[in-house]
Design a protein around this motif. Structure first.
Motif, PDB file in Angstrom:
ATOM      1  N   GLU A  53       2.556   1.923  -5.098  1.00  0.00           N
ATOM      2  CA  GLU A  53       2.285   2.228  -6.506  1.00  0.00           C
ATOM      3  C   GLU A  53       3.577   2.259  -7.321  1.00  0.00           C
ATOM      4  O   GLU A  53       3.649   1.692  -8.409  1.00  0.00           O
ATOM      5  N   LEU A  54       4.602   2.926  -6.786  1.00  0.00           N
ATOM      6  CA  LEU A  54       5.874   3.010  -7.521  1.00  0.00           C
ATOM      7  C   LEU A  54       6.547   1.645  -7.624  1.00  0.00           C
ATOM      8  O   LEU A  54       7.095   1.293  -8.676  1.00  0.00           O
ATOM      9  N   LEU A  55       6.529   0.860  -6.557  1.00  0.00           N
ATOM     10  CA  LEU A  55       7.122  -0.483  -6.597  1.00  0.00           C
ATOM     11  C   LEU A  55       6.372  -1.391  -7.558  1.00  0.00           C
ATOM     12  O   LEU A  55       6.983  -2.169  -8.300  1.00  0.00           O
ATOM     13  N   THR A  56       5.053  -1.309  -7.549  1.00  0.00           N
ATOM     14  CA  THR A  56       4.255  -2.142  -8.458  1.00  0.00           C
ATOM     15  C   THR A  56       4.550  -1.786  -9.905  1.00  0.00           C
ATOM     16  O   THR A  56       4.705  -2.669 -10.755  1.00  0.00           O
ATOM     17  N   ASN A  57       4.673  -0.479 -10.199  1.00  0.00           N
ATOM     18  CA  ASN A  57       5.029  -0.076 -11.566  1.00  0.00           C
ATOM     19  C   ASN A  57       6.409  -0.598 -11.950  1.00  0.00           C
ATOM     20  O   ASN A  57       6.614  -1.057 -13.079  1.00  0.00           O
ATOM     21  N   ALA A  58       7.362  -0.530 -11.026  1.00  0.00           N
ATOM     22  CA  ALA A  58       8.703  -1.060 -11.315  1.00  0.00           C
ATOM     23  C   ALA A  58       8.622  -2.556 -11.592  1.00  0.00           C
ATOM     24  O   ALA A  58       9.272  -3.064 -12.510  1.00  0.00           O
ATOM     25  N   HIS A  59       7.815  -3.260 -10.826  1.00  0.00           N
ATOM     26  CA  HIS A  59       7.682  -4.710 -11.022  1.00  0.00           C
ATOM     27  C   HIS A  59       7.023  -5.032 -12.364  1.00  0.00           C
ATOM     28  O   HIS A  59       7.465  -5.934 -13.075  1.00  0.00           O
ATOM     29  N   LEU A  60       5.974  -4.288 -12.703  1.00  0.00           N
ATOM     30  CA  LEU A  60       5.221  -4.591 -13.919  1.00  0.00           C
ATOM     31  C   LEU A  60       5.894  -4.136 -15.206  1.00  0.00           C
ATOM     32  O   LEU A  60       5.715  -4.760 -16.248  1.00  0.00           O
ATOM     33  N   HIS A  61       6.658  -3.044 -15.147  1.00  0.00           N
ATOM     34  CA  HIS A  61       7.137  -2.427 -16.384  1.00  0.00           C
ATOM     35  C   HIS A  61       8.647  -2.467 -16.586  1.00  0.00           C
ATOM     36  O   HIS A  61       9.142  -1.875 -17.548  1.00  0.00           O
ATOM     37  N   TRP A  83      13.966   3.070  -7.119  1.00  0.00           N
ATOM     38  CA  TRP A  83      14.954   2.929  -8.185  1.00  0.00           C
ATOM     39  C   TRP A  83      14.656   1.650  -8.948  1.00  0.00           C
ATOM     40  O   TRP A  83      14.252   0.636  -8.348  1.00  0.00           O
ATOM     41  N   ASP A  84      14.802   1.700 -10.271  1.00  0.00           N
ATOM     42  CA  ASP A  84      14.805   0.473 -11.078  1.00  0.00           C
ATOM     43  C   ASP A  84      15.845   0.638 -12.171  1.00  0.00           C
ATOM     44  O   ASP A  84      16.396   1.718 -12.359  1.00  0.00           O
ATOM     45  N   ASN A  85      16.149  -0.439 -12.865  1.00  0.00           N
ATOM     46  CA  ASN A  85      17.258  -0.408 -13.822  1.00  0.00           C
ATOM     47  C   ASN A  85      16.874   0.030 -15.228  1.00  0.00           C
ATOM     48  O   ASN A  85      17.685  -0.030 -16.135  1.00  0.00           O
ATOM     49  N   ASP A  86      15.661   0.491 -15.428  1.00  0.00           N
ATOM     50  CA  ASP A  86      15.193   0.927 -16.742  1.00  0.00           C
ATOM     51  C   ASP A  86      15.200   2.462 -16.799  1.00  0.00           C
ATOM     52  O   ASP A  86      14.530   3.103 -15.993  1.00  0.00           O
ATOM     53  N   PRO A  87      15.922   3.072 -17.732  1.00  0.00           N
ATOM     54  CA  PRO A  87      15.998   4.535 -17.764  1.00  0.00           C
ATOM     55  C   PRO A  87      14.750   5.218 -18.329  1.00  0.00           C
ATOM     56  O   PRO A  87      14.634   6.437 -18.260  1.00  0.00           O
ATOM     57  N   ARG A  88      13.798   4.450 -18.873  1.00  0.00           N
ATOM     58  CA  ARG A  88      12.591   5.068 -19.445  1.00  0.00           C
ATOM     59  C   ARG A  88      11.719   5.647 -18.335  1.00  0.00           C
ATOM     60  O   ARG A  88      11.426   4.984 -17.353  1.00  0.00           O
ATOM     61  N   VAL A  89      11.289   6.886 -18.528  1.00  0.00           N
ATOM     62  CA  VAL A  89      10.442   7.572 -17.548  1.00  0.00           C
ATOM     63  C   VAL A  89       8.985   7.350 -17.936  1.00  0.00           C
ATOM     64  O   VAL A  89       8.609   7.572 -19.085  1.00  0.00           O
TER      65      VAL A  89
END
Length: 149
Positions: A53-61, A83-89
């Motif tokens: 779920e967390l990886l899919t959200n990182a991929h999609l958003h 971890w992803d490179n977008d600081p938005r929570v």
């Protein structure tokens, strides 16, 4: 005769993944393999679900690469983090924020509800190193397994 108390050493793995629709599946397979290697396969279903779920959200958003982190923190506790490179929570991921139920028939909007339902605790760490290679955020979830509680 001295008594030796067995201890479970902590361990951690980080899997860097490219922005590719197959990456959440690679993360899922890696999670299952790591947990089996450490003898805690009974946690694989929950850890895979949370990580996917967390990886899919990182991929999609977000844009760019992301990483899956698995870490045993103490006996009986596993942290699954992405971890992803977008600081938005994402809304609803901070503790105390409630998630609205998705509309009837909606195809999305349930992922973070599932993550929170499977977690002992969850949170986010925002990296404030603008311009640095490790900026962005880490969403983390703590899971526990019965065998070592």
């Amino acid at each position: 005769m001295a008594t030796v108390t067995p201890t479970t050493p902590t361990w951690g793995y980080t899997l860097h993944l490219p922005r590719d629709p197959r990456s959440p599946g690679v993360g899922r397979a890696t999670t299952r393999a790591v947990l089996a290697a450490h003898g805690i396969a009974e946690l694989a279903d929950v850890a895979e679900l949370v990580g996917t779920e967390l990886l899919t959200n990182a991929h999609l958003h977000t844009r760019g690469e992301y990483a899956l982190k698995l870490r045993s923190r103490e006996p009986g506790q596993l942290t699954v983090a992405v971890w992803d490179n977008d600081p938005r929570v994402p809304f609803g991921f901070r503790e105390g924020e409630s998630l609205a139920a998705p509309a009837d028939g909606a195809e999305g909007g349930r992922g973070l509800q599932v993550v929170r339902a499977c977690a002992e605790s969850w949170g986010v760490s925002v990296m404030r190193q603008w311009g640095a290679s490790w900026g962005g955020k880490v969403l983390w979830v703590d899971c526990q397994w019965r065998g070592l509680r």
